[in-house]
Design a protein around this motif. Structure first.
Motif, mmCIF file in Angstrom:
data_model
loop_
_atom_site.group_PDB
_atom_site.id
_atom_site.type_symbol
_atom_site.label_atom_id
_atom_site.label_comp_id
_atom_site.label_asym_id
_atom_site.label_seq_id
_atom_site.Cartn_x
_atom_site.Cartn_y
_atom_site.Cartn_z
ATOM 1 N N TYR A 32 35.089 37.817 30.787
ATOM 2 C CA TYR A 32 35.342 36.513 31.377
ATOM 3 C C TYR A 32 36.840 36.165 31.274
ATOM 4 O O TYR A 32 37.478 35.747 32.238
ATOM 5 C CB TYR A 32 34.492 35.443 30.660
ATOM 6 N N LEU A 33 37.391 36.371 30.066
ATOM 7 C CA LEU A 33 38.796 36.023 29.814
ATOM 8 C C LEU A 33 39.725 36.811 30.745
ATOM 9 O O LEU A 33 40.629 36.242 31.374
ATOM 10 C CB LEU A 33 39.132 36.326 28.350
ATOM 11 N N ILE A 34 39.463 38.115 30.853
ATOM 12 C CA ILE A 34 40.350 38.947 31.674
ATOM 13 C C ILE A 34 40.233 38.544 33.148
ATOM 14 O O ILE A 34 41.240 38.404 33.847
ATOM 15 C CB ILE A 34 40.033 40.448 31.455
ATOM 16 N N ASN A 35 38.988 38.305 33.602
ATOM 17 C CA ASN A 35 38.810 37.854 34.998
ATOM 18 C C ASN A 35 39.566 36.557 35.245
ATOM 19 O O ASN A 35 40.204 36.375 36.280
ATOM 20 C CB ASN A 35 37.323 37.612 35.291
ATOM 21 N N ASP A 36 39.481 35.658 34.260
ATOM 22 C CA ASP A 36 40.131 34.356 34.393
ATOM 23 C C ASP A 36 41.656 34.527 34.470
ATOM 24 O O ASP A 36 42.319 33.912 35.306
ATOM 25 C CB ASP A 36 39.728 33.500 33.183
ATOM 26 N N TYR A 37 42.199 35.375 33.619
ATOM 27 C CA TYR A 37 43.657 35.628 33.639
ATOM 28 C C TYR A 37 44.066 36.162 35.004
ATOM 29 O O TYR A 37 45.015 35.690 35.620
ATOM 30 C CB TYR A 37 44.033 36.670 32.578
ATOM 31 N N ILE A 38 43.295 37.187 35.458
ATOM 32 C CA ILE A 38 43.701 37.862 36.691
ATOM 33 C C ILE A 38 43.592 36.907 37.879
ATOM 34 O O ILE A 38 44.462 36.864 38.750
ATOM 35 C CB ILE A 38 42.870 39.159 36.896
ATOM 36 N N SER A 39 42.531 36.069 37.872
ATOM 37 C CA SER A 39 42.399 35.169 39.029
ATOM 38 C C SER A 39 43.532 34.125 39.026
ATOM 39 O O SER A 39 44.090 33.799 40.074
ATOM 40 C CB SER A 39 40.988 34.580 39.070
#
Ligand SMILES: Cc1cc2nc3c(=O)[nH]c(=O)nc-3n(C[C@H](O)[C@H](O)[C@H](O)COP(=O)(O)O)c2cc1C
Length: 366
Positions: free
Chosen positions: A348-355
């Motif tokens: 979730y965290l990585i997806n959030d950063y990338i988005s």
């Protein structure tokens, strides 16, 4: 948890982890002003959004030393990940595998590089080396690392003297950890951690121990490390040259904080550097990474890949470092805290950063 962010993960980790462990991860050194200054300076890196660009933003993908990554993000080495979650390093490695990012395994990790490789067979694993007093033993460790299909070696050079972390000494969480009534009470107040992290670890592999030490010297976190594997105080560029000669892949020097050392790293044959103040954990009275980054980038020229870290809590922070000129950015505490919430939260965290990074690029932020 609904759409959590860094501060939610941090709050959860604060509740779940024994106080001594949370403080070990969260706090800095000395008067702990560097972490605060790092945040203040990061917050001052601003963007000038552009309107009506009408173009497709450039992708985040990056190719480095023959391997493509989905974003210029690296999961940093953080030694005690396996004390934050059961087999925490493997969660980080699997998240790296899924998102096609590098995960850097620490020398002081409590899970071995072999074990992590088995659990994340396709991950891009990097290995962080602390050079030991007996450098021959460090070179032997590199032979183990080479057999695990490790892409990049990261040699940390900013930890040759023990950091001043008074609160750790006071609460018994020095290295080694000293058993005490206070520590026992702290652990007893965190039954979730005892049942979900410590107990399964003990049942599976025994007391947590430094598994990268040579087998005859392996100690648990409760015993003093043998002198031969203590950190090499006299670490020099000659030592790094020896390591360079015995490592054929890419080599990065982590913990560079001035232009002169960037030049020396280049001369020594490094492929990259990490401009880092070790997350404010080692020496409080130094400039923040953002402040020194421009001069280091200039000294690095075209020959070195320049990475940076410190205080990253969002995709916006990553973009701030990229805006100043870093090629890639490391995340230390943030994935560690997400690990304490559960492995899906690292995703979730990585997806959030990338988005968030993509949105900022669309605004013309880079
Ligand atoms: C608990 C903890 C353990 C760490 N262990 C290591 C380590 O073993 N080797 C290393 O090079 N850096 C280590 N670091 C530093 C990180 O790699 C990274 O430089 C730093 O955490 C970045 O700052 P941030 O946490 O604010 O993102 C550690 C950091 C933390 C918080």
């Amino acid at each position: 948890m609904k759409e959590p962010d860094f501060s939610d993960f941090r709050s959860l980790a604060r509740r779940r982890l024994p106080k001594v462990l949370f403080e070990y991860i969260d706090r800095g050194c000395g008067d702990e002003t560097l972490a605060k200054r790092t945040r203040d300076v990061l917050d001052q890196v601003l963007f000038q959004p552009r309107a009506l660009l009408g173009t497709t933003p450039k992708p985040l993908k990056i190719t480095l030393w023959g391997r493509e990554y989905d974003a210029p993000l690296i999961i940093a080495p953080t030694a005690l990940a396996a004390m934050v979650a059961f087999q925490g390093d493997s969660h980080l490695a699997r998240a790296a595998e899924k998102h096609r990012l590098p995960f850097c395994v620490a020398t002081q990790s409590l899970m071995s590089i072999e074990q992590i490789r088995r659990m994340a067979p396709a991950a891009s694993l990097w290995f962080q080396l602390y050079v030991w007093k007996d450098i021959e033993l460090s070179l032997d460790l590199l032979e183990r690392v080479k057999r695990c299909d490790v892409d990049v070696l990261v040699v940390t050079v900013d930890t040759t003297i023990p950091p001043r972390r008074k609160y750790n000494e006071r609460n018994g969480f020095g290295m080694p950890i000293r058993p005490s009534f206070r520590l026992a009470a702290d652990l007893a107040l965190h039954p979730h951690w005892l049942l979900k992290v410590l107990l399964p670890t003990i049942l599976k592999t025994g007391m947590p121990s430094y598994v990268h030490y040579p087998s005859t010297m392996r100690t648990t976190v409760f015993r003093e490390s043998p002198p031969a594997v203590s950190l090499r105080r006299t670490l020099s560029w000659n030592d790094l040259s020896r390591i360079r000669d015995s490592w054929v892949g890419a080599m990065i020097v982590k913990g560079i904080t001035c232009a002169e050392d960037a030049c020396s790293a280049k001369k020594m044959g490094a492929d990259g550097i990490v401009v880092s103040s070790h997350g404010g954990r080692n020496f409080d009275a130094q400039a923040t990474v953002i402040e020194i980054l421009p001069s280091v980038i200039e000294a690095a020229g075209k020959d070195l890949i320049v990475m940076a870290d410190g205080g990253v809590r969002s995709g916006l922070d990553v973009m701030r470092y990229l805006k100043i000129g870093a090629h890639l950015v490391l995340m230390g505490r943030s994935p560690l805290y997400a690990t304490s919430a559960g492995s899906r939260y690292i995703d979730y965290l990585i997806n959030d950063y990338i988005s968030e990074m993509k949105n900022i690029i669309e605004l013309g932020g880079l």
